[in-house]
Design a protein around this motif. Structure first.
Motif, PDB file in Angstrom:
ATOM      1  N   PHE A  68       0.788  -1.064   0.075  1.00  0.00           N
ATOM      2  CA  PHE A  68      -0.162   0.027   0.038  1.00  0.00           C
ATOM      3  C   PHE A  68       1.124   1.279  -0.014  1.00  0.00           C
ATOM      4  O   PHE A  68       0.591   2.172  -0.683  1.00  0.00           O
ATOM      5  N   ILE A  69       1.976   1.405   0.842  1.00  0.00           N
ATOM      6  CA  ILE A  69       2.718   2.464   0.996  1.00  0.00           C
ATOM      7  C   ILE A  69       3.325   2.532  -0.535  1.00  0.00           C
ATOM      8  O   ILE A  69       3.547   3.883  -1.015  1.00  0.00           O
ATOM      9  N   GLY A  70       4.010   1.730  -1.082  1.00  0.00           N
ATOM     10  CA  GLY A  70       4.576   1.934  -2.243  1.00  0.00           C
ATOM     11  C   GLY A  70       3.721   2.401  -3.503  1.00  0.00           C
ATOM     12  O   GLY A  70       3.886   3.223  -4.135  1.00  0.00           O
ATOM     13  N   LEU A  71       2.319   1.785  -3.528  1.00  0.00           N
ATOM     14  CA  LEU A  71       1.738   2.010  -4.746  1.00  0.00           C
ATOM     15  C   LEU A  71       0.832   3.300  -4.302  1.00  0.00           C
ATOM     16  O   LEU A  71       0.706   4.203  -5.424  1.00  0.00           O
ATOM     17  N   MET A  72       0.552   3.796  -3.153  1.00  0.00           N
ATOM     18  CA  MET A  72      -0.052   5.122  -2.896  1.00  0.00           C
ATOM     19  C   MET A  72       0.863   6.249  -3.042  1.00  0.00           C
ATOM     20  O   MET A  72       0.582   7.163  -3.720  1.00  0.00           O
ATOM     21  N   CYS A  75       1.380   6.691  -7.181  1.00  0.00           N
ATOM     22  CA  CYS A  75       0.133   7.530  -7.543  1.00  0.00           C
ATOM     23  C   CYS A  75       0.092   8.917  -7.146  1.00  0.00           C
ATOM     24  O   CYS A  75      -0.093   9.971  -7.855  1.00  0.00           O
ATOM     25  N   ASN A  76       0.431   9.303  -5.900  1.00  0.00           N
ATOM     26  CA  ASN A  76       0.543  10.648  -5.327  1.00  0.00           C
ATOM     27  C   ASN A  76       1.552  11.293  -6.019  1.00  0.00           C
ATOM     28  O   ASN A  76       1.323  12.335  -6.770  1.00  0.00           O
ATOM     29  N   PHE A  77       2.601  10.723  -6.079  1.00  0.00           N
ATOM     30  CA  PHE A  77       3.861  11.745  -6.827  1.00  0.00           C
ATOM     31  C   PHE A  77       3.710  11.644  -8.326  1.00  0.00           C
ATOM     32  O   PHE A  77       4.454  12.490  -8.908  1.00  0.00           O
ATOM     33  N   SER A  78       2.809  10.985  -8.802  1.00  0.00           N
ATOM     34  CA  SER A  78       2.711  10.935 -10.320  1.00  0.00           C
ATOM     35  C   SER A  78       1.643  11.998 -10.652  1.00  0.00           C
ATOM     36  O   SER A  78       1.780  12.918 -11.746  1.00  0.00           O
ATOM     37  N   VAL A  79       0.916  12.545  -9.719  1.00  0.00           N
ATOM     38  CA  VAL A  79      -0.179  13.568 -10.232  1.00  0.00           C
ATOM     39  C   VAL A  79       0.058  14.847  -9.366  1.00  0.00           C
ATOM     40  O   VAL A  79      -0.557  15.707  -9.943  1.00  0.00           O
ATOM     41  N   LEU A  80       0.311  14.929  -8.093  1.00  0.00           N
ATOM     42  CA  LEU A  80       0.696  16.195  -7.562  1.00  0.00           C
ATOM     43  C   LEU A  80       1.430  17.042  -8.059  1.00  0.00           C
ATOM     44  O   LEU A  80       1.210  18.396  -8.023  1.00  0.00           O
ATOM     45  N   TRP A 178      -7.025   6.496  -3.534  1.00  0.00           N
ATOM     46  CA  TRP A 178      -7.792   5.580  -4.024  1.00  0.00           C
ATOM     47  C   TRP A 178      -7.302   4.866  -5.361  1.00  0.00           C
ATOM     48  O   TRP A 178      -7.546   3.406  -5.168  1.00  0.00           O
ATOM     49  N   VAL A 179      -6.873   5.251  -6.260  1.00  0.00           N
ATOM     50  CA  VAL A 179      -5.914   4.482  -7.333  1.00  0.00           C
ATOM     51  C   VAL A 179      -4.946   3.597  -6.718  1.00  0.00           C
ATOM     52  O   VAL A 179      -5.043   2.446  -7.218  1.00  0.00           O
ATOM     53  N   GLY A 180      -4.124   4.203  -5.976  1.00  0.00           N
ATOM     54  CA  GLY A 180      -3.233   3.374  -5.225  1.00  0.00           C
ATOM     55  C   GLY A 180      -3.694   2.119  -4.308  1.00  0.00           C
ATOM     56  O   GLY A 180      -3.298   0.995  -4.425  1.00  0.00           O
ATOM     57  N   GLY A 181      -4.832   2.600  -3.861  1.00  0.00           N
ATOM     58  CA  GLY A 181      -5.475   1.548  -3.071  1.00  0.00           C
ATOM     59  C   GLY A 181      -6.216   0.368  -3.813  1.00  0.00           C
ATOM     60  O   GLY A 181      -6.151  -0.747  -3.400  1.00  0.00           O
ATOM     61  N   VAL A 182      -6.666   0.756  -4.969  1.00  0.00           N
ATOM     62  CA  VAL A 182      -7.502  -0.388  -6.019  1.00  0.00           C
ATOM     63  C   VAL A 182      -6.232  -1.237  -6.373  1.00  0.00           C
ATOM     64  O   VAL A 182      -6.529  -2.640  -6.335  1.00  0.00           O
ATOM     65  N   PHE A 225      -2.227   1.804  10.282  1.00  0.00           N
ATOM     66  CA  PHE A 225      -1.594   2.345  11.115  1.00  0.00           C
ATOM     67  C   PHE A 225      -0.027   2.676  10.592  1.00  0.00           C
ATOM     68  O   PHE A 225       0.318   3.774  10.554  1.00  0.00           O
ATOM     69  N   ILE A 226       0.609   1.743  10.296  1.00  0.00           N
ATOM     70  CA  ILE A 226       1.882   1.834   9.521  1.00  0.00           C
ATOM     71  C   ILE A 226       1.892   2.367   8.425  1.00  0.00           C
ATOM     72  O   ILE A 226       2.881   3.215   7.974  1.00  0.00           O
ATOM     73  N   ILE A 227       0.856   2.293   7.589  1.00  0.00           N
ATOM     74  CA  ILE A 227       0.986   3.007   6.016  1.00  0.00           C
ATOM     75  C   ILE A 227       1.008   4.416   6.371  1.00  0.00           C
ATOM     76  O   ILE A 227       1.366   5.072   5.652  1.00  0.00           O
ATOM     77  N   GLU A 228       0.055   5.067   7.465  1.00  0.00           N
ATOM     78  CA  GLU A 228      -0.096   6.447   7.363  1.00  0.00           C
ATOM     79  C   GLU A 228       1.006   6.858   8.339  1.00  0.00           C
ATOM     80  O   GLU A 228       1.378   8.154   8.031  1.00  0.00           O
TER      81      GLU A 228
END
Length: 302
Positions: A68-72, A75-80, A178-182, A225-228
Protein backbone atom coordinates in the motif's frame (compact mmCIF):
# COMPACT_ATOMS: atom_id res chain seq x y z
CA UNK A 1 -27.41 -1.21 6.29
CA UNK A 2 -25.41 1.83 7.33
CA UNK A 3 -26.27 1.47 11.03
CA UNK A 4 -22.68 0.55 11.96
CA UNK A 5 -21.32 3.54 10.06
CA UNK A 6 -23.82 5.90 11.69
CA UNK A 7 -23.07 4.52 15.16
CA UNK A 8 -19.36 5.27 14.81
CA UNK A 9 -19.84 8.53 12.90
CA UNK A 10 -22.39 9.95 15.37
CA UNK A 11 -19.88 11.04 18.08
CA UNK A 12 -17.89 12.95 15.44
CA UNK A 13 -21.00 14.79 14.25
CA UNK A 14 -22.18 15.56 17.79
CA UNK A 15 -18.74 16.91 18.68
CA UNK A 16 -18.62 19.03 15.53
CA UNK A 17 -21.82 20.84 16.49
CA UNK A 18 -20.39 21.85 19.86
CA UNK A 19 -18.51 25.13 19.91
CA UNK A 20 -16.20 25.92 22.84
CA UNK A 21 -14.75 29.38 23.36
CA UNK A 22 -12.96 28.68 26.63
CA UNK A 23 -9.25 28.25 25.89
CA UNK A 24 -8.65 26.15 28.98
CA UNK A 25 -11.45 23.77 28.05
CA UNK A 26 -10.05 23.38 24.51
CA UNK A 27 -6.61 22.71 25.96
CA UNK A 28 -8.03 19.92 28.13
CA UNK A 29 -9.78 18.42 25.09
CA UNK A 30 -6.56 18.54 23.04
CA UNK A 31 -4.59 16.87 25.84
CA UNK A 32 -7.30 14.25 26.33
CA UNK A 33 -7.25 13.45 22.61
CA UNK A 34 -3.50 12.79 22.78
CA UNK A 35 -3.90 10.49 25.78
CA UNK A 36 -6.77 8.60 24.14
CA UNK A 37 -4.66 8.03 21.03
CA UNK A 38 -1.90 6.49 23.15
CA UNK A 39 -4.43 4.30 24.96
CA UNK A 40 -5.94 3.03 21.71
CA UNK A 41 -2.53 2.34 20.16
CA UNK A 42 -1.55 0.37 23.27
CA UNK A 43 -4.79 -1.62 22.95
CA UNK A 44 -3.96 -2.19 19.27
CA UNK A 45 -0.68 -3.76 20.36
CA UNK A 46 -2.57 -5.98 22.79
CA UNK A 47 -4.97 -7.13 20.09
CA UNK A 48 -2.11 -7.97 17.72
CA UNK A 49 -0.45 -10.06 20.45
CA UNK A 50 -3.62 -12.17 20.72
CA UNK A 51 -3.41 -13.29 17.08
CA UNK A 52 -2.74 -16.94 16.33
CA UNK A 53 0.56 -17.61 14.52
CA UNK A 54 1.87 -14.19 15.57
CA UNK A 55 5.13 -14.40 13.59
CA UNK A 56 3.32 -15.09 10.34
CA UNK A 57 0.78 -12.34 11.02
CA UNK A 58 3.48 -9.74 11.64
CA UNK A 59 4.94 -10.67 8.26
CA UNK A 60 1.46 -10.22 6.78
CA UNK A 61 1.21 -6.74 8.32
CA UNK A 62 4.59 -5.85 6.81
CA UNK A 63 3.56 -7.17 3.39
CA UNK A 64 0.25 -5.29 3.30
CA UNK A 65 1.89 -2.11 4.56
CA UNK A 66 4.74 -2.20 2.03
CA UNK A 67 2.45 -2.74 -0.98
CA UNK A 68 0.00 0.00 0.00
CA UNK A 69 2.78 2.47 0.88
CA UNK A 70 4.63 1.89 -2.39
CA UNK A 71 1.65 2.05 -4.75
CA UNK A 72 -0.06 4.97 -3.02
CA UNK A 73 3.17 6.99 -2.99
CA UNK A 74 3.69 6.21 -6.68
CA UNK A 75 0.20 7.47 -7.52
CA UNK A 76 0.53 10.57 -5.28
CA UNK A 77 3.85 11.64 -6.77
CA UNK A 78 2.61 10.95 -10.31
CA UNK A 79 -0.19 13.52 -10.18
CA UNK A 80 0.59 16.07 -7.44
CA UNK A 81 3.29 17.79 -9.56
CA UNK A 82 0.50 18.61 -12.04
CA UNK A 83 -1.06 20.84 -9.37
CA UNK A 84 2.27 22.68 -9.06
CA UNK A 85 2.15 23.36 -12.81
CA UNK A 86 -1.51 24.39 -12.87
CA UNK A 87 -1.37 26.57 -9.74
CA UNK A 88 2.27 27.54 -9.16
CA UNK A 89 3.18 29.12 -5.84
CA UNK A 90 6.38 30.51 -4.41
CA UNK A 91 7.87 29.07 -1.25
CA UNK A 92 10.35 31.04 0.85
CA UNK A 93 12.18 29.68 3.87
CA UNK A 94 11.50 31.08 7.32
CA UNK A 95 14.25 32.06 9.71
CA UNK A 96 12.92 29.67 12.35
CA UNK A 97 14.49 26.28 12.79
CA UNK A 98 12.55 23.08 13.40
CA UNK A 99 14.51 20.10 14.76
CA UNK A 100 13.24 17.47 12.36
CA UNK A 101 14.82 14.61 14.29
CA UNK A 102 12.77 15.62 17.35
CA UNK A 103 9.57 15.52 15.31
CA UNK A 104 10.53 12.15 13.83
CA UNK A 105 11.07 10.85 17.35
CA UNK A 106 7.58 12.01 18.30
CA UNK A 107 6.23 9.85 15.49
CA UNK A 108 8.37 6.90 16.55
CA UNK A 109 6.92 7.15 20.06
CA UNK A 110 3.64 5.95 18.61
CA UNK A 111 5.34 2.84 17.30
CA UNK A 112 6.87 2.30 20.73
CA UNK A 113 3.40 2.46 22.33
CA UNK A 114 2.08 -0.19 19.93
CA UNK A 115 5.21 -2.27 20.59
CA UNK A 116 4.70 -1.94 24.34
CA UNK A 117 1.14 -3.22 24.01
CA UNK A 118 2.40 -6.11 21.88
CA UNK A 119 5.04 -7.08 24.46
CA UNK A 120 2.66 -6.78 27.40
CA UNK A 121 0.10 -8.86 25.55
CA UNK A 122 2.64 -11.61 24.85
CA UNK A 123 3.95 -11.72 28.42
CA UNK A 124 0.68 -11.59 30.36
CA UNK A 125 -1.14 -14.91 30.90
CA UNK A 126 -4.77 -13.76 30.68
CA UNK A 127 -7.23 -13.79 27.79
CA UNK A 128 -7.76 -10.51 25.99
CA UNK A 129 -11.40 -10.80 24.98
CA UNK A 130 -12.16 -7.43 26.55
CA UNK A 131 -9.81 -5.44 24.29
CA UNK A 132 -12.24 -5.04 21.36
CA UNK A 133 -15.09 -3.63 23.46
CA UNK A 134 -12.82 -1.27 25.41
CA UNK A 135 -11.21 -0.05 22.17
CA UNK A 136 -14.64 0.68 20.73
CA UNK A 137 -15.65 2.73 23.77
CA UNK A 138 -12.42 4.74 23.70
CA UNK A 139 -12.89 5.23 19.94
CA UNK A 140 -16.33 6.80 20.46
CA UNK A 141 -14.90 9.25 22.97
CA UNK A 142 -11.94 10.05 20.71
CA UNK A 143 -14.21 10.77 17.73
CA UNK A 144 -16.32 13.06 19.91
CA UNK A 145 -13.24 15.10 20.89
CA UNK A 146 -11.98 15.14 17.29
CA UNK A 147 -15.31 16.57 16.16
CA UNK A 148 -14.92 19.38 18.70
CA UNK A 149 -11.37 20.06 17.45
CA UNK A 150 -12.49 20.28 13.82
CA UNK A 151 -15.32 22.68 14.72
CA UNK A 152 -12.94 24.92 16.68
CA UNK A 153 -10.14 24.86 14.08
CA UNK A 154 -11.12 28.38 12.99
CA UNK A 155 -11.90 27.49 9.38
CA UNK A 156 -15.27 28.39 7.90
CA UNK A 157 -16.81 26.69 4.89
CA UNK A 158 -16.30 29.90 2.91
CA UNK A 159 -12.58 29.97 3.71
CA UNK A 160 -12.21 26.36 2.60
CA UNK A 161 -14.08 26.76 -0.67
CA UNK A 162 -12.28 29.99 -1.61
CA UNK A 163 -8.84 28.44 -1.22
CA UNK A 164 -8.88 26.61 -4.53
CA UNK A 165 -5.25 25.51 -4.28
CA UNK A 166 -5.73 23.76 -0.92
CA UNK A 167 -9.01 22.23 -2.06
CA UNK A 168 -7.51 20.95 -5.32
CA UNK A 169 -4.53 19.45 -3.50
CA UNK A 170 -6.85 17.58 -1.14
CA UNK A 171 -9.00 16.23 -3.99
CA UNK A 172 -5.94 15.09 -5.96
CA UNK A 173 -4.59 13.31 -2.87
CA UNK A 174 -7.93 11.56 -2.34
CA UNK A 175 -8.27 10.29 -5.91
CA UNK A 176 -4.61 9.27 -6.29
CA UNK A 177 -4.69 7.42 -2.94
CA UNK A 178 -7.79 5.55 -4.07
CA UNK A 179 -6.10 4.54 -7.33
CA UNK A 180 -3.14 3.28 -5.32
CA UNK A 181 -5.49 1.46 -2.95
CA UNK A 182 -7.29 -0.28 -5.82
CA UNK A 183 -3.95 -1.36 -7.33
CA UNK A 184 -2.79 -2.63 -3.93
CA UNK A 185 -6.02 -4.57 -3.48
CA UNK A 186 -5.53 -6.22 -6.87
CA UNK A 187 -1.91 -7.12 -6.08
CA UNK A 188 -2.81 -8.49 -2.62
CA UNK A 189 -6.05 -10.19 -3.79
CA UNK A 190 -8.20 -8.12 -1.45
CA UNK A 191 -11.72 -6.83 -2.14
CA UNK A 192 -11.65 -3.51 -4.00
CA UNK A 193 -13.81 -1.80 -1.37
CA UNK A 194 -11.42 -2.91 1.34
CA UNK A 195 -8.53 -1.48 -0.67
CA UNK A 196 -10.43 1.81 -0.95
CA UNK A 197 -11.07 1.83 2.79
CA UNK A 198 -7.42 1.08 3.57
CA UNK A 199 -6.27 3.89 1.26
CA UNK A 200 -8.60 6.50 2.81
CA UNK A 201 -6.42 7.24 5.85
CA UNK A 202 -4.72 10.19 4.11
CA UNK A 203 -2.01 10.37 6.79
CA UNK A 204 -4.26 10.15 9.87
CA UNK A 205 -2.50 7.13 11.37
CA UNK A 206 -4.25 6.94 14.73
CA UNK A 207 -7.84 7.08 13.47
CA UNK A 208 -7.24 4.93 10.38
CA UNK A 209 -5.58 2.19 12.41
CA UNK A 210 -8.46 2.18 14.86
CA UNK A 211 -11.22 2.12 12.24
CA UNK A 212 -9.57 -0.54 10.08
CA UNK A 213 -8.83 -2.67 13.12
CA UNK A 214 -12.44 -2.44 14.22
CA UNK A 215 -13.70 -3.29 10.72
CA UNK A 216 -11.25 -5.90 9.44
CA UNK A 217 -9.28 -7.09 12.48
CA UNK A 218 -5.90 -6.30 14.06
CA UNK A 219 -3.82 -7.32 11.02
CA UNK A 220 -5.38 -4.65 8.84
CA UNK A 221 -5.59 -2.21 11.74
CA UNK A 222 -1.86 -2.55 12.31
CA UNK A 223 -1.18 -2.30 8.58
CA UNK A 224 -3.26 0.87 8.22
CA UNK A 225 -1.50 2.46 11.19
CA UNK A 226 1.93 1.73 9.69
CA UNK A 227 0.88 2.91 6.21
CA UNK A 228 -0.14 6.34 7.47
CA UNK A 229 2.66 6.70 10.02
CA UNK A 230 5.25 5.99 7.33
CA UNK A 231 3.56 8.64 5.15
CA UNK A 232 4.16 11.17 7.91
CA UNK A 233 7.79 10.14 8.41
CA UNK A 234 8.45 10.35 4.66
CA UNK A 235 6.78 13.77 4.55
CA UNK A 236 9.03 15.05 7.34
CA UNK A 237 12.07 14.13 5.25
CA UNK A 238 10.77 15.24 1.84
CA UNK A 239 9.15 18.58 2.72
CA UNK A 240 12.46 20.45 3.31
CA UNK A 241 13.92 18.89 0.15
CA UNK A 242 10.99 19.47 -2.23
CA UNK A 243 8.94 22.40 -1.00
CA UNK A 244 10.89 25.09 -2.91
CA UNK A 245 10.46 23.29 -6.24
CA UNK A 246 7.18 21.42 -5.61
CA UNK A 247 5.30 23.14 -2.76
CA UNK A 248 1.89 21.66 -3.67
CA UNK A 249 3.40 18.19 -3.94
CA UNK A 250 5.07 18.55 -0.53
CA UNK A 251 1.90 19.78 1.15
CA UNK A 252 -0.22 17.14 -0.57
CA UNK A 253 1.91 14.19 0.44
CA UNK A 254 1.78 15.34 4.06
CA UNK A 255 -1.94 14.55 3.86
CA UNK A 256 -4.12 15.27 6.87
CA UNK A 257 -1.03 16.09 8.97
CA UNK A 258 -0.49 19.27 6.93
CA UNK A 259 -2.87 21.09 9.27
CA UNK A 260 -1.13 20.03 12.48
CA UNK A 261 1.94 17.81 12.87
CA UNK A 262 3.87 18.68 9.70
CA UNK A 263 2.60 22.29 9.58
CA UNK A 264 5.62 23.71 11.48
CA UNK A 265 7.97 22.09 8.94
CA UNK A 266 5.90 23.45 6.05
CA UNK A 267 5.91 26.94 7.57
CA UNK A 268 9.62 27.11 8.41
CA UNK A 269 10.88 25.60 5.16
CA UNK A 270 8.25 26.97 2.77
CA UNK A 271 7.26 30.26 4.38
CA UNK A 272 3.98 31.70 5.63
CA UNK A 273 2.42 31.66 2.15
CA UNK A 274 2.19 27.91 2.37
CA UNK A 275 0.35 27.87 5.69
CA UNK A 276 -3.25 28.64 4.54
CA UNK A 277 -2.93 26.11 1.73
CA UNK A 278 -1.62 23.45 4.11
CA UNK A 279 -4.33 24.09 6.70
CA UNK A 280 -7.18 23.92 4.16
CA UNK A 281 -5.81 20.80 2.49
CA UNK A 282 -5.18 19.09 5.82
CA UNK A 283 -8.59 20.08 7.17
CA UNK A 284 -10.45 18.66 4.16
CA UNK A 285 -8.48 15.42 4.28
CA UNK A 286 -9.03 15.10 8.04
CA UNK A 287 -12.77 15.51 7.51
CA UNK A 288 -12.77 12.95 4.69
CA UNK A 289 -10.99 10.16 6.63
CA UNK A 290 -13.88 8.99 8.85
CA UNK A 291 -16.45 9.72 6.13
CA UNK A 292 -14.89 7.62 3.38
CA UNK A 293 -13.40 4.91 5.58
CA UNK A 294 -16.74 4.21 7.22
CA UNK A 295 -18.56 4.47 3.89
CA UNK A 296 -16.34 1.89 2.18
CA UNK A 297 -16.42 -0.37 5.24
CA UNK A 298 -20.23 -0.26 5.25
CA UNK A 299 -20.43 -0.98 1.51
CA UNK A 300 -17.99 -3.87 1.82
CA UNK A 301 -20.19 -5.59 4.39
CA UNK A 302 -23.35 -5.56 2.24
Amino acid sequence: MFSGMLLIFAPLVVGYFLSFKNARCLHVINQSTTYLIYIILFLMGLSISALDNLDDNILEIGKYSAVFIGLMALCNFSVLPIVDKLLPMNAAASKQHVPLHHMAMDSCKLLFVVGAGLIVGILQPYRLNWVASVSEGVLFLLLFFIGIQLRNSGLTLKQILLNKRGTLIALVVVVSCWVGGVLAALVLHLPILQGLAMSSGFGWYSLSGILMGDAYGPIFGGSSFIIELVRELIALVLIPLLIHRRPCTSIGYAGATAMDFTLPVIQTTGGVHCVPVAIVSGFILSLFVPVFMLLFVSLSTL
